[in-house]
Design an enzyme around this catalytic site. Sequence first.
Site, PDB file in Angstrom:
ATOM      1  N   TYR A   1      46.213 -52.940 -61.746  1.00 46.42           N
ATOM      2  CA  TYR A   1      45.941 -51.792 -60.900  1.00 46.42           C
ATOM      3  C   TYR A   1      45.107 -52.247 -59.689  1.00 46.42           C
ATOM      4  O   TYR A   1      44.877 -53.439 -59.505  1.00 46.42           O
ATOM      5  CB  TYR A   1      45.283 -50.690 -61.722  1.00 46.42           C
ATOM      6  CG  TYR A   1      46.196 -50.190 -62.837  1.00 46.42           C
ATOM      7  CD1 TYR A   1      47.468 -49.693 -62.540  1.00 46.42           C
ATOM      8  CD2 TYR A   1      45.817 -50.255 -64.168  1.00 46.42           C
ATOM      9  CE1 TYR A   1      48.328 -49.275 -63.545  1.00 46.42           C
ATOM     10  CE2 TYR A   1      46.673 -49.836 -65.186  1.00 46.42           C
ATOM     11  CZ  TYR A   1      47.924 -49.345 -64.870  1.00 46.42           C
ATOM     12  OH  TYR A   1      48.785 -48.932 -65.851  1.00 46.42           O
TER      13      TYR A   1
ATOM     14  N   ARG B   1      46.824 -48.261 -80.668  1.00 48.21           N
ATOM     15  CA  ARG B   1      47.920 -47.771 -81.508  1.00 48.21           C
ATOM     16  C   ARG B   1      47.468 -47.292 -82.886  1.00 48.21           C
ATOM     17  O   ARG B   1      47.983 -46.284 -83.384  1.00 48.21           O
ATOM     18  CB  ARG B   1      49.006 -48.838 -81.628  1.00 48.21           C
ATOM     19  CG  ARG B   1      49.811 -49.004 -80.343  1.00 48.21           C
ATOM     20  CD  ARG B   1      50.871 -50.096 -80.484  1.00 48.21           C
ATOM     21  NE  ARG B   1      51.672 -50.232 -79.275  1.00 48.21           N
ATOM     22  CZ  ARG B   1      51.309 -50.958 -78.218  1.00 48.21           C
ATOM     23  NH1 ARG B   1      50.168 -51.616 -78.227  1.00 48.21           N
ATOM     24  NH2 ARG B   1      52.084 -51.033 -77.150  1.00 48.21           N
TER      25      ARG B   1
ATOM     26  N   GLN C   1      37.108 -43.778 -68.205  1.00 47.36           N
ATOM     27  CA  GLN C   1      37.617 -44.968 -67.515  1.00 47.36           C
ATOM     28  C   GLN C   1      38.141 -44.531 -66.153  1.00 47.36           C
ATOM     29  O   GLN C   1      39.017 -43.672 -66.063  1.00 47.36           O
ATOM     30  CB  GLN C   1      38.731 -45.650 -68.306  1.00 47.36           C
ATOM     31  CG  GLN C   1      39.148 -46.987 -67.687  1.00 47.36           C
ATOM     32  CD  GLN C   1      40.354 -47.611 -68.363  1.00 47.36           C
ATOM     33  OE1 GLN C   1      41.468 -47.093 -68.240  1.00 47.36           O
ATOM     34  NE2 GLN C   1      40.147 -48.707 -69.085  1.00 47.36           N
TER      35      GLN C   1
ATOM     36  N   SER D   1      40.440 -46.911 -77.779  1.00 49.59           N
ATOM     37  CA  SER D   1      40.759 -47.556 -76.510  1.00 49.59           C
ATOM     38  C   SER D   1      41.390 -46.570 -75.526  1.00 49.59           C
ATOM     39  O   SER D   1      42.080 -45.633 -75.932  1.00 49.59           O
ATOM     40  CB  SER D   1      41.732 -48.710 -76.772  1.00 49.59           C
ATOM     41  OG  SER D   1      41.806 -49.566 -75.660  1.00 49.59           O
TER      42      SER D   1
END
Length: 774
Positions: A581, A723, A500, A421
Amino acid sequence: MAGEVAVRVAVIGGGPGGLYSAALLKRLDPRREITVWERNAPDDTFGFGVVLSDETLGGIEHADPEVYRALQAEFVRWDDIDIVHRGRTFTSGGHGFAALGRRRLLAVLHRRCRDLGIDLRFRTEAPPAAELARAHDLVIAADGVHSATRTAHADAFRPRLTTHRCRYIWLAADFAFDAFRFEIAETEHGVAQLHAYPYARPPADLPPSGTPCPSGASTVIVEMREEVWRSAGLDRCDARASAEWCAKTFTDALGGRPLRSNNSSWTAFRTVVNDRWSHGNTVLLGDAAHTAHFSIGSGTKLAVEDALALAACLQEQPDTAGALAAYEAERRPVVASTQRAARASLAWFEELATYLGQPPRQFAFNLLTRSRRVTHDNLRLRDPGFVAAVEGEADTPAGTPPMFTPFRLRSLTLRNRVVVSPMDMYSARDGVPGDFHLVHLGARALGGAGLVMTEMVCVSEEGRITPGCAGLYTPHQAAAWRRVTDFVHTQAPGTAIGLQLGHSGRKGSTKLMWDGIDEPLDDGNWPLVAASPLPYKPGSQRPHELTAGELTTIRSQFTSAARRAVDCGFDLLELHCAHGYLLSGFLSPLTNQRTDAYGGSLSRRLRFPLEVFDAIRELWPEDRPMTVRISATDWAEGGTTAEDAVAMAAAFAEHGADAIDVSTGQVVADERPDFGRSYQTPFADRIRNTLGVPVIAVGAISSWDDVNSLVLAGRADLCALARPHLYDPHWTLHAAAEQGYTGPGAPWPPPYQAGSRTPPTGRTDAPKPRLTLR
């Protein structure tokens, strides 16, 4: 002194939780004076069967063997779950259930309470809790989902009640099903589902103390969406007519036999959550404190376990206040976990219609794993044949975990379903990714994931979140990114790398995460822009509302960065429209208060993000995929809803998005996320199965078992983990090794091949002692 607290005890409510609390407390200290108030008659009950887990029964056996023996004599036990859909029945075994009639459970507890000398007052309304609290050392409010105690002291308990979208009714059949049965009926009015399980055996199978029932008995719950219930006219039916409708709808399951009611009525399930469970010497227990949807069968289980914990804490703590605090501390995390599972199960059944077109075995697997408590791995242990059949239907090669099957987006074939991710590293200098990024992304590419994503790469200097954020707005930055993609493609062949792309909007000009996440810089701030001039949180900089001309400039910044990304050799581009964002700020009604063509309805709020997407898609190579990350909910009142998220996904898909990366939240500072394992995946699931659009699921997916479960159930196409990849860059390769998989979905890089097996540990096969001298 421990064990001497709460001598005078009042219990409001004579259900299983209240009665068992009374029995335990009296057994632990016979000096206690305990009174139970129950407004109904002793044999009044509005349900039929009760399911208890082996774990709960173990606690009862340990705490009160006499009650356990009495219950054990009544139990019906079975292992199978039958799922019936479109004329086909799929059976999964190895589950282990135990049930008995609710009346029998209450009778056992009544007898135990009387034997112990507890004062049971039936057909008697309890005095108000505040009055009882003045005359007793402890008041246990076990007065159910409609708790008057909770309502009277709402300012102390701070309850939150959520009413859900299905109607259901409790009925009974006078025969015993062979298994726990789920059956789906597609009626002219919509979908209805049956949940049924046995709770009484035929007389020949009963012990002498058992209550005869000619053919046994089963609980039957029928459930459907509110609009289906109204369309079928059931909102105008009494209990008898409702039972007849249900029996006719599920006549095959019932063998043409009728259903009976017991003051049964249609109701909508309510989830009850309280910020506090005690107020002075009054404590909530069972449904008064919390509810869990019946589809995971935990209402009575939780109440009984509450009673066990409360009694233990009163025995162990020196005073009542300490005991109530310890009780809540012990039970709250357990209940929260159960409620998360129950909400996932409840939501699955609310959206049942979206799954009806799945392949039949996948549908059955999806149903069984809906709460996320039953997973691919433990279901495989319970019933390997069933899981093998599901995998076979999905054309999963034998010996290949679902996570290691390939997935294609345009001309890009990912060798497995694992995505690293996007994770902001805040380690760039002047927007330039350096050696850290090369090692960070390179290590994870070598670690076996099918797709490795960069952090959010900013389209302009003022579009950075922090001074440490990476960009793609200069040739020097592009050259640095080319170094990273070249490494991935040459040293980790078969691993794709995606970019991204985003703009910070109102969440920019902040400190590095470890210096104060979302905190404005002490100095050197740059001006912020956003859809509307709303600061992210108190103390944040107020952004400037973008003008039409400025929107054109920002769109050009996105396309300029995308052109550089083409030359950098990225395999995939993701447009970041999540987490508050800039583009996300246009999508949420909480952050977009514009009155021009870019604000108002969802279609207008989508306008600028879609303009940016279209501009990039036009120049992005046709054979390379584009994805979009969205926040599917703001976790805040008045914000983006799950229905909005489906509409957003549909719009982006219509404009050419190849997959939707479904995240949630981080849009407003006062959000209240419902954290938990895989907590965001239901939003991805809904988009995928409503629209048929490929999705990337994210959000506390922490194990390879979760990935296998989500993929095989058809809830996600790809799973993004953050994570776990910080903890272990080689997470995917290690997942393969732990599952004994050595196929093409997770090849080890040749230099690492020697490490493809788990290293040996200390000796574990030492000879055991042959003789013990006492």
